[in-house]
Design an enzyme around this catalytic site. Structure first.
Site, short mmCIF file in Angstrom:
data_model
loop_
_atom_site.label_atom_id
_atom_site.label_comp_id
_atom_site.label_asym_id
_atom_site.label_seq_id
_atom_site.Cartn_x
_atom_site.Cartn_y
_atom_site.Cartn_z
N GLU A 185 35.38 30.34 48.11
CA GLU A 185 35.28 30.63 49.54
C GLU A 185 34.42 29.62 50.29
O GLU A 185 34.72 29.26 51.44
CB GLU A 185 34.69 32.04 49.75
CG GLU A 185 35.61 33.17 49.32
CD GLU A 185 35.61 33.42 47.81
OE1 GLU A 185 34.76 32.81 47.10
OE2 GLU A 185 36.44 34.20 47.33
N GLN B 25 39.76 36.84 51.15
CA GLN B 25 40.60 37.95 50.66
C GLN B 25 40.02 39.34 50.93
O GLN B 25 40.75 40.27 51.22
CB GLN B 25 40.84 37.74 49.17
CG GLN B 25 42.02 38.50 48.65
CD GLN B 25 42.37 38.02 47.25
OE1 GLN B 25 41.65 38.29 46.29
NE2 GLN B 25 43.46 37.29 47.13
N HIS C 150 34.21 45.83 47.39
CA HIS C 150 35.51 45.73 48.07
C HIS C 150 35.61 46.72 49.22
O HIS C 150 36.69 47.17 49.57
CB HIS C 150 36.66 45.98 47.08
CG HIS C 150 36.80 44.91 46.05
ND1 HIS C 150 35.90 44.76 45.01
CD2 HIS C 150 37.70 43.91 45.90
CE1 HIS C 150 36.25 43.74 44.27
NE2 HIS C 150 37.35 43.20 44.79
#
Lengths: 337, 339
Positions: free
Chosen positions: A60, A82, A129
């Site tokens: 990233e 993502q 997440h």
């Protein structure tokens, strides 16, 4: 008009911009061949070629750093991180390069880059997440921060972001990618196909950055929300019967203070809600702004309902998530105070 | 922005030739001397309290940037870290504007917003001065990507130090640059010390030119104290890159004479070590000897160059002290595009 999910709306925005402007490219992890982990970029590589829609290695920091380099040469990279939780290695590049290159070059260079990130919880992603890191971006001068709450806004805001001359953090609330979600996790899920905000124009249009949307008009109290929490607010209003005005911020930075102040001066009460952790969350900024601008109009203290000051849990996701019960309680307390 | 003066070195038309002409060698001498005198003056102004904060001098490393710049083409981009004054002068940026940025004045390249570590020139394709160690390497790789995307034939040159060579994003960038065969030249300026940490104390593999091996990027160690060797190596690397074969790494073995910044206790190396390099490996003295031995110039010719350079540097110091302070409103300009 077409029926679109938020995924399809975001894809349509990128499709249109790839078609319209050869300076636009899409890059990120698995965005090309695979079409994105949430399918947001599905089909775009086939349509526009590997030169314009391409996969990167999992790094990233350098993805965003390269984007800054491209943007300073006049390209318009639209980068996918993502999950918002994966942005931390790139935080240096975002805050210290992308956000500041205009200022420190005295306007000689700019960074017209959009960084898309799925944000928020509600899918049992656990602590890496599920996060809502918007306050880590709103604290940075030189960035714009956007979070849509519907397909129709997502498309218009993403096109405006890609065309914006400055770096935009575009946070996509992943829990409502496929349909609005009111926080009742055990209820049957509803898709965008039956929702009016799933009606999306097929062509090019922009939704101006920096403009909030009065999602529901009301008189009793103002609710400030964005992303998934807009629908949680709506559910809480329905369940308590309180005639609240719901303001969907849409853009967090720059903030549409005018719309907020107008509403609070009318209702004289304010509840702020977000999914991210409480301490130093974006709600703290909203409360400060509202009290500075509306102190003499307020009848009750401003209340916030947020995620708890704890890592986002796995098993106890719904204890953490500020659902309609907690929001409803805050509304009742505020209105009855 | 700044008054025109004649500091611009001639860019890169020589790169098709096998060896530099006498005029070009004299130009390298002048370019290196300009950097040295500029940096000496910056050090003085700092000592006088006219430059605040950070100031990293390039003295000792002049051959690196002058040698590489001599074989670049118009439009090739240069990006570097915080020891950046030499790169700007080599790119043809005016001494006045650079010095005035050091003193934080309106006439500075970033109108005082950037300071020593953060200056840019779109006109000269200089993409900054960056204060975060290694961060510029990813940006430089993005510049290379844009060159490939636009098919403009240009190369981006990313300079970074031996300290930055241990930063993770450098390797993320190497991988993508090689994967996509980007026109990127990576120049590692190994001046032996990352602030106070010797390469041997920080790097498992001290031959930094080998750092590209696992990315299939060719690398070469170069005597960074010899401008002609630097030029030859850069020429070879650029030919490789312009042939579409992807990135190239040059490790310049060089040395900085001064401290890391202006507040350096210098306890990490011996005085004799510095003196030895200055006496036996100085890039300017080395070229001077060659110019005289090969009868390209006389002592008097070189003195005249020194005089000419001093005029430019003194003028920049005057400009940097007389240019006005930035208007208070500049605090809020160039944050986002003004509407």
């Amino acid at each position: 008009m077409a029926k679109m999910t938020m995924i399809e709306a975001v894809r349509s925005a990128m499709d249109i911009m790839l078609e319209k402007d050869p300076k636009v490219i899409i890059m990120g992890e698995d965005v090309g061949y695979f079409g994105g982990v949430f399918r947001c970029t599905a089909g775009l590589q086939e349509k526009y070629g590997i030169e314009r829609v391409f996969d990167t290695p999992i790094n990233e920091s350098a993805i965003v750093g390269m984007g800054v380099g491209m943007a300073t040469q006049g390209m318009r990279p639209c980068v996918e991180v993502q999950f918002a939780d994966y942005m931390f290695p790139a935080y240096d590049q975002i805050t210290q390069e992308a956000a500041r290159i205009r200022h420190r070059s005295a306007g000689q260079f700019s960074c017209p880059m959009t960084i898309r990130m799925p944000t928020g919880g509600g899918i049992f992603g656990g602590q890496t997440h599920s996060q809502s890191p918007e306050a880590l971006f709103t604290h940075v001068a030189g960035l714009k921060v956007v979070q849509p709450s519907s397909p129709v806004d997502a498309k218009g805001l993403l096109i405006a972001s890609i065309e914006d001359p400055d770096p935009v953090i575009f946070l996509e609330p992943k829990r409502i990618y496929n349909g609005p979600f009111d926080g009742h996790h055990d209820a049957k899920s509803v898709g965008w196909a039956t929702h009016p905000l799933g009606e999306v124009p097929e062509g090019y249009y922009k939704t101006e950055l920096g403009k909030a949307n009065v999602f529901r008009e009301g008189e009793a109290v103002t609710i400030l929300a964005y992303g998934t929490m807009v629908y949680v607010a709506e559910a809480a209003v329905k369940e308590t019967g309180i005639d609240a005005e719901i303001i969907d911020l849409r853009t967090l930075l720059p903030l549409d203070l005018e719309t907020i102040v107008e509403s609070v001066k009318k209702t004289r009460k304010c509840v702020v809600i977000h999914e991210g952790t409480r301490t130093s969350g974006f709600g703290a900024e909203l409360i400060a702004e509202v009290q500075e601008a509306c102190f003499y109009h307020l009848e009750t203290p401003i209340v916030r309902v947020t995620g708890w000051d704890a890592p986002y849990p796995h098993a106890q996701e719904w204890d953490y998530f500020p659902g309609p019960k907690r929001v409803g309680r805050a509304l009742v307390e505020t209105v009855e105070a | 922005m700044v008054a025109a003066n004649a500091t611009s070195p001639k860019k890169g038309k020589s790169n098709s030739k096998s060896a530099p002409s006498n005029e070009e060698k004299l130009q390298y001498y002048r370019d290196m001397l300009l950097i040295r005198r500029f940096e000496e003056k910056a050090g003085q102004l700092y000592g006088m309290g006219l430059i605040a904060g950070f100031c990293h001098l390039y003295i000792g490393q002049e051959a690196v940037v002058v040698g590489v710049q001599s074989v670049l083409n118009e439009g090739d981009q240069v990006i570097t870290g915080y020891r950046d004054h030499g790169h700007m002068l080599a790119c043809g940026m005016e001494a006045d504007g650079v010095m005035a940025e050091l003193t934080g004045r309106e006439g500075g390249y970033s109108r005082g917003k950037g300071g020593s570590m953060h200056m840019f020139s779109k006109e000269k394709h200089f993409y900054g001065g960056h204060g975060i160690v290694g961060a510029q390497v990813s940006l430089g790789t993005g510049l290379a990507f844009a060159n490939q995307y636009k098919d403009n034939g240009n190369v981006s040159v990313s300079y970074f130090g031996d300290g930055a060579a241990n930063q993770g994003q450098v390797y993320e960038s190497f991988n993508m640059a090689s994967l996509w065969k980007l026109p990127a030249l990576y120049v590692i300026e190994n001046n032996q010390y990352a602030m106070g940490t010797a390469v041997s104390r920080a790097s498992a593999e001290q031959e930094l030119y080998k750092r590209g091996i696992s990315f299939d990027i060719p690398g070469e160690a170069v005597d960074g104290m010899d401008v002609l060797k630097v030029r030859e190596a850069a020429k070879k690397a650029l030919a490789h890159i312009r042939a579409g074969k992807g990135p190239y790494i040059l490790e310049m073995k060089t040395y900085r004479y001064r401290g890391h910044s202006m507040s350096d206790p210098a306890k990490y190396r011996k005085r004799e070590e510095v003196d030895d390099i200055r006496s036996h490996h100085d890039p300017i003295d080395g070229l001077k000897k060659l110019l005289i031995d090969e009868k390209i110039a006389t002592e008097d010719d070189l003195k005249a160059i020194d005089k000419e350079v001093r005029v430019i540097v003194n003028k920049s110091a005057d400009f940097a002290q007389t240019s006005p302070e930035p208007d208070p409103s500049e605090l809020w300009t160039d944050v986002l595009r003004e509407v």
